[in-house]
Design a protein around this motif. Structure first.
Motif, PDB file in Angstrom:
ATOM      1  N   LEU A 109       0.827  -1.204   0.000  1.00  0.00           N
ATOM      2  CA  LEU A 109       0.000   0.000   0.000  1.00  0.00           C
ATOM      3  C   LEU A 109       0.865   1.261   0.000  1.00  0.00           C
ATOM      4  CD1 LEU A 109      -2.869  -0.929   2.476  1.00  0.00           C
ATOM      5  CD2 LEU A 109      -3.182  -0.131   0.135  1.00  0.00           C
ATOM      6  N   PHE A 110       1.912   1.267   0.819  1.00  0.00           N
ATOM      7  CA  PHE A 110       2.785   2.437   0.881  1.00  0.00           C
ATOM      8  C   PHE A 110       3.485   2.661  -0.458  1.00  0.00           C
ATOM      9  CE2 PHE A 110       6.607   4.813   2.157  1.00  0.00           C
ATOM     10  CZ  PHE A 110       6.009   5.839   2.877  1.00  0.00           C
ATOM     11  N   ALA A 111       3.980   1.561  -1.045  1.00  0.00           N
ATOM     12  CA  ALA A 111       4.625   1.672  -2.358  1.00  0.00           C
ATOM     13  C   ALA A 111       3.639   2.176  -3.407  1.00  0.00           C
ATOM     14  CB  ALA A 111       5.212   0.326  -2.775  1.00  0.00           C
ATOM     15  N   LYS A 112       2.379   1.715  -3.314  1.00  0.00           N
ATOM     16  CA  LYS A 112       1.371   2.158  -4.277  1.00  0.00           C
ATOM     17  C   LYS A 112       1.087   3.642  -4.125  1.00  0.00           C
ATOM     18  CE  LYS A 112      -1.848   1.503  -7.407  1.00  0.00           C
ATOM     19  NZ  LYS A 112      -2.565   2.782  -7.357  1.00  0.00           N
ATOM     20  N   LEU A 113       1.019   4.135  -2.884  1.00  0.00           N
ATOM     21  CA  LEU A 113       0.776   5.555  -2.661  1.00  0.00           C
ATOM     22  C   LEU A 113       1.926   6.400  -3.196  1.00  0.00           C
ATOM     23  CD1 LEU A 113      -0.779   5.529   0.931  1.00  0.00           C
ATOM     24  CD2 LEU A 113      -1.948   5.680  -1.268  1.00  0.00           C
ATOM     25  N   LEU A 114       3.145   5.870  -3.113  1.00  0.00           N
ATOM     26  CA  LEU A 114       4.291   6.606  -3.642  1.00  0.00           C
ATOM     27  C   LEU A 114       4.272   6.675  -5.164  1.00  0.00           C
ATOM     28  CD1 LEU A 114       7.194   5.341  -1.345  1.00  0.00           C
ATOM     29  CD2 LEU A 114       6.005   7.532  -1.245  1.00  0.00           C
ATOM     30  N   VAL A 326      -7.268   0.335  -3.573  1.00  0.00           N
ATOM     31  CA  VAL A 326      -6.010   1.055  -3.753  1.00  0.00           C
ATOM     32  C   VAL A 326      -5.041   0.249  -4.612  1.00  0.00           C
ATOM     33  CG1 VAL A 326      -3.997   2.034  -2.590  1.00  0.00           C
ATOM     34  CG2 VAL A 326      -6.260   2.308  -1.593  1.00  0.00           C
ATOM     35  N   LEU A 327      -4.881  -1.030  -4.293  1.00  0.00           N
ATOM     36  CA  LEU A 327      -3.906  -1.850  -5.010  1.00  0.00           C
ATOM     37  C   LEU A 327      -4.262  -2.020  -6.478  1.00  0.00           C
ATOM     38  CD1 LEU A 327      -3.151  -4.692  -2.407  1.00  0.00           C
ATOM     39  CD2 LEU A 327      -1.821  -2.629  -2.888  1.00  0.00           C
ATOM     40  N   ASP A 328      -5.569  -2.057  -6.790  1.00  0.00           N
ATOM     41  CA  ASP A 328      -5.997  -2.322  -8.165  1.00  0.00           C
ATOM     42  C   ASP A 328      -6.093  -1.066  -9.028  1.00  0.00           C
ATOM     43  OD1 ASP A 328      -6.160  -4.956  -7.475  1.00  0.00           O
ATOM     44  OD2 ASP A 328      -8.329  -5.012  -7.271  1.00  0.00           O
ATOM     45  N   SER A 329      -6.102   0.105  -8.396  1.00  0.00           N
ATOM     46  CA  SER A 329      -6.225   1.335  -9.191  1.00  0.00           C
ATOM     47  C   SER A 329      -4.947   1.558 -10.002  1.00  0.00           C
ATOM     48  CB  SER A 329      -6.478   2.540  -8.274  1.00  0.00           C
ATOM     49  OG  SER A 329      -5.381   2.747  -7.403  1.00  0.00           O
ATOM     50  N   LYS A 330      -5.113   2.123 -11.160  1.00  0.00           N
ATOM     51  CA  LYS A 330      -3.976   2.373 -12.040  1.00  0.00           C
ATOM     52  C   LYS A 330      -3.110   3.491 -11.457  1.00  0.00           C
ATOM     53  CE  LYS A 330      -2.856   3.381 -16.876  1.00  0.00           C
ATOM     54  NZ  LYS A 330      -3.416   3.712 -18.213  1.00  0.00           N
ATOM     55  N   PRO A 331      -1.800   3.298 -11.320  1.00  0.00           N
ATOM     56  CA  PRO A 331      -0.947   4.353 -10.761  1.00  0.00           C
ATOM     57  C   PRO A 331      -1.020   5.627 -11.594  1.00  0.00           C
ATOM     58  CG  PRO A 331       0.248   2.269 -10.909  1.00  0.00           C
ATOM     59  CD  PRO A 331      -1.039   2.083 -11.660  1.00  0.00           C
TER      60      PRO A 331
END
Length: 594
Positions: A109-114, A326-331
């Motif tokens: 999750l943290f990596a995804k937010l970054l 969160v994990l599935d949303s496109k960065p």
């Protein structure tokens, strides 16, 4: 939550469970297999203890065999020791797996937010991400542990105990199934209700965290405007809503207990009547009756837990949904390290007919073109909302222009990796952000791994070494949350030291002295002069006297550069810059007259 949302969630429950099993069982199947085997051993031990109770009764009251009773007593003790050990090690194993899953999810999750850009966070509160990081990350582990425990502990125990019941009396064992149809019908109605209440509870928790964070960060405003009563009322209402949702969830999730107790009591009463009749009227061995009743009573708790499984799962599905969203949303800022690195030569920055809008209805920049020459200072001035900070945001690629291009040494920055671009740029903003930690920790963020001598040299160049050494702990002085242990000028000089340590070729300054008093501003200005020396500098300034010696001044207004030139030339033109300058000259005079 709306009913429509609840229906959508209900439809998505099975796919989410499949996704969960596919994502995690492959990685942890060996550990789960060990836990499952241990739980199977505990289930067998439970069934064996029920069976042995019948043998003990028969050997004691029918055969009166003391030696056999002694042997059975030893066997029973061994069975319970084995069950205790298996239960302990399976619980520890499941807890370790759950802790690893939670840790991995929090890292993901943290990596995804970054990997998200600034626009992603603009309309979301940080409390939402705190809740997702905690509740969402834990939900996956909780659901998996529920499934494994239900199958490995409850279902296997139920099967083993049912086998004992059927072995002792097949006819009497049929009585146990009277609880199944009514329970299934009733529990299906509770599932949707439990899910909607759990979602409401999650949302309420986010709102409480929002209010708490805002109150702590804005404590000066709270005190200055005497907002204690208002914020107390607000958080009290929000906590009350969570309390109500929690109470509803408690009522919903426990409604199965009275039904199961009633049905279980009826089934046990029927079994006792039937078994008693067989023992009294037909001379059946009492051991079979005792063994059957023991197995039936031991089977009751796992049966009740299995009946509640859907309700308990639905309570966790809200958190699982938050995790996958969160994990599935496109960065919004996907990794682009595979792109070429930016090769810096002179550090010439150019905006070429750049247009940009945060929202389609409100364009911020409209065909802006400007050049920041290498080694010089280019100042951006103008009214608030004109687009000055947006220009810096585009250079740092916090956002991408809708048209036009930003170039450094002739290279379009959209064609290079963001990491190499940002490594070439030093940034100092008006709202200096310091991370929790020591002064040394915050300076070394400029270049992780820098030596102590390099840190001290950067601090000296930023005119920060003297005040740092005035603290008893020197560079090991904690800065507090958001640097609140330091004054504004001190925080700003720490930020400049951080930028100096980075030793970037291009420097962006966003009103770096706007919030400082005159004395602090003078010290920061000297630090900024050292930072900008020999580097391409683009500086946003509200106080025009701070950029009077800039090589070029651009007036940004309404998304356009309305005029540009040196300070003296712009004053002679008598345009917008001259108007701003005269206005600022008049402000001190007006203040003095007042």
């Amino acid at each position: 939550m709306s009913d429509e949302k609840t229906k959508l969630d209900a439809t998505a429950m099975v796919p989410m469970l499949r996704r969960l099993l596919a994502d995690y069982t492959a990685a942890y199947w060996r550990r789960y297999s060990i836990a499952f085997a241990l739980m199977a051993l505990a289930a067998i031990a439970t069934a064996a203890s029920a069976y042995l109770m019948g043998e003990i009764v028969n050997k004691s009251y029918v055969d009166r065999n003391t030696r056999a009773v002694a042997i059975l007593a030893f066997v029973v003790a061994s069975v319970f020791i084995a069950k205790g050990a298996a239960t302990y090690f399976s619980s520890v194993q499941l807890a370790r797996i759950a802790n690893r899953i939670i840790a991995d999810n929090q890292r993901r999750l943290f990596a995804k937010l970054l990997s998200e850009n600034l626009h992603y966070f603009a309309d979301r509160h940080s409390a939402e991400f705190v809740a997702r990081l905690n509740t969402g990350a834990a939900a996956a582990a909780n659901v998996l542990n529920m499934l494994v425990a239900s199958v490995g502990r409850d279902f296997l125990a139920l099967i083993a105990l049912a086998a004992v019941m059927v072995y002792q009396d097949p006819v009497m064992s049929l009585v146990g199934f009277v609880v199944v149809p009514p329970a299934v019908i009733f529990l299906r109605k509770l599932m949707k209700r439990a899910r909607s209440v759990a979602l409401a509870q999650f949302s309420g928790g986010v709102r409480v965290t929002e209010t708490l964070q805002e109150t702590l960060r804005g404590m000066r405003i709270v005190k200055a405007f005497t907002l204690e009563d208002e914020l107390s009322r607000r958080i009290s209402d929000q906590i009350g809503q969570i309390e109500n949702a929690s109470n509803k969830l408690a009522r919903v999730s426990n409604r199965s207990s009275p039904l199961m107790e009633t049905l279980g009591g009826i089934a046990i009463a029927l079994a006792i009547l039937y078994a008693g009749y067989r023992v009294i009227e037909h001379g059946a061995a009492p051991g079979e009756f005792f063994s059957f009743v023991t197995a039936f009573l031991l089977a009751y708790e796992p049966a009740k837990r299995l009946a509640r499984l859907n309700i308990d799962l639905n309570g966790q599905m809200a958190g699982l949904q938050m995790l996958f969203e969160v994990l599935d949303s496109k960065p919004t800022e996907p990794a682009d390290d595979d792109r070429p690195r930016l090769i810096l030569r002179d550090g010439r920055v150019e905006l070429r007919k750049v247009s940009f809008a945060y929202t389609a209805a409100a364009p911020v920049l409209d065909g802006v073109s400007l050049v920041a020459e290498p080694g010089g200072t280019t100042a951006l001035v103008g009214p608030s909302g004109g687009g000055k900070s947006t220009i810096l945001n585009l250079i740092l690629r916090f956002y991408e222009p809708q048209s036009g291009a930003v170039l450094i040494d002739g290279t379009d920055i959209a064609t290079v990796s963001r990491r190499s671009l940002r490594e070439a740029i030093g940034y100092v903003g008006q709202d200096t952000f310091l991370f929790r930690g020591t002064i040394r920790d915050n300076i070394v963020f400029g270049r992780v791994g820098a030596s102590e001598d390099e840190i001290i040299a950067a601090a000296k160049d930023a005119f920060a070494h003297e005040f740092i050494m005035s603290f008893p702990r020197g560079y090991d002085t904690p800065v507090g949350e958001q640097g609140l242990q330091l004054s504004g000028g001190q925080r700003q000089r720490i930020a400049i030291a951080r930028a100096l340590l980075k030793n970037a070729k291009i420097i962006l300054l966003d009103e770096a002295t706007a919030a400082l008093d005159s004395e602090s501003e003078q010290q920061v200005q000297m630090a900024l002069a050292r930072l900008s020396a020999g580097r391409t500098t683009i500086s946003i300034a509200h106080r025009l006297h701070t950029i009077m010696h800039a090589d070029r001044i651009c007036v940004v207004e309404g998304g356009h550069i309305v005029e540009s030139g040196r300070h003296e030339d712009l004053l002679r033109k008598g345009g917008r810059y001259a108007s701003f300058y005269r206005l600022q000259l008049a402000e001190p005079a007006s203040s003095g007259a007042a």
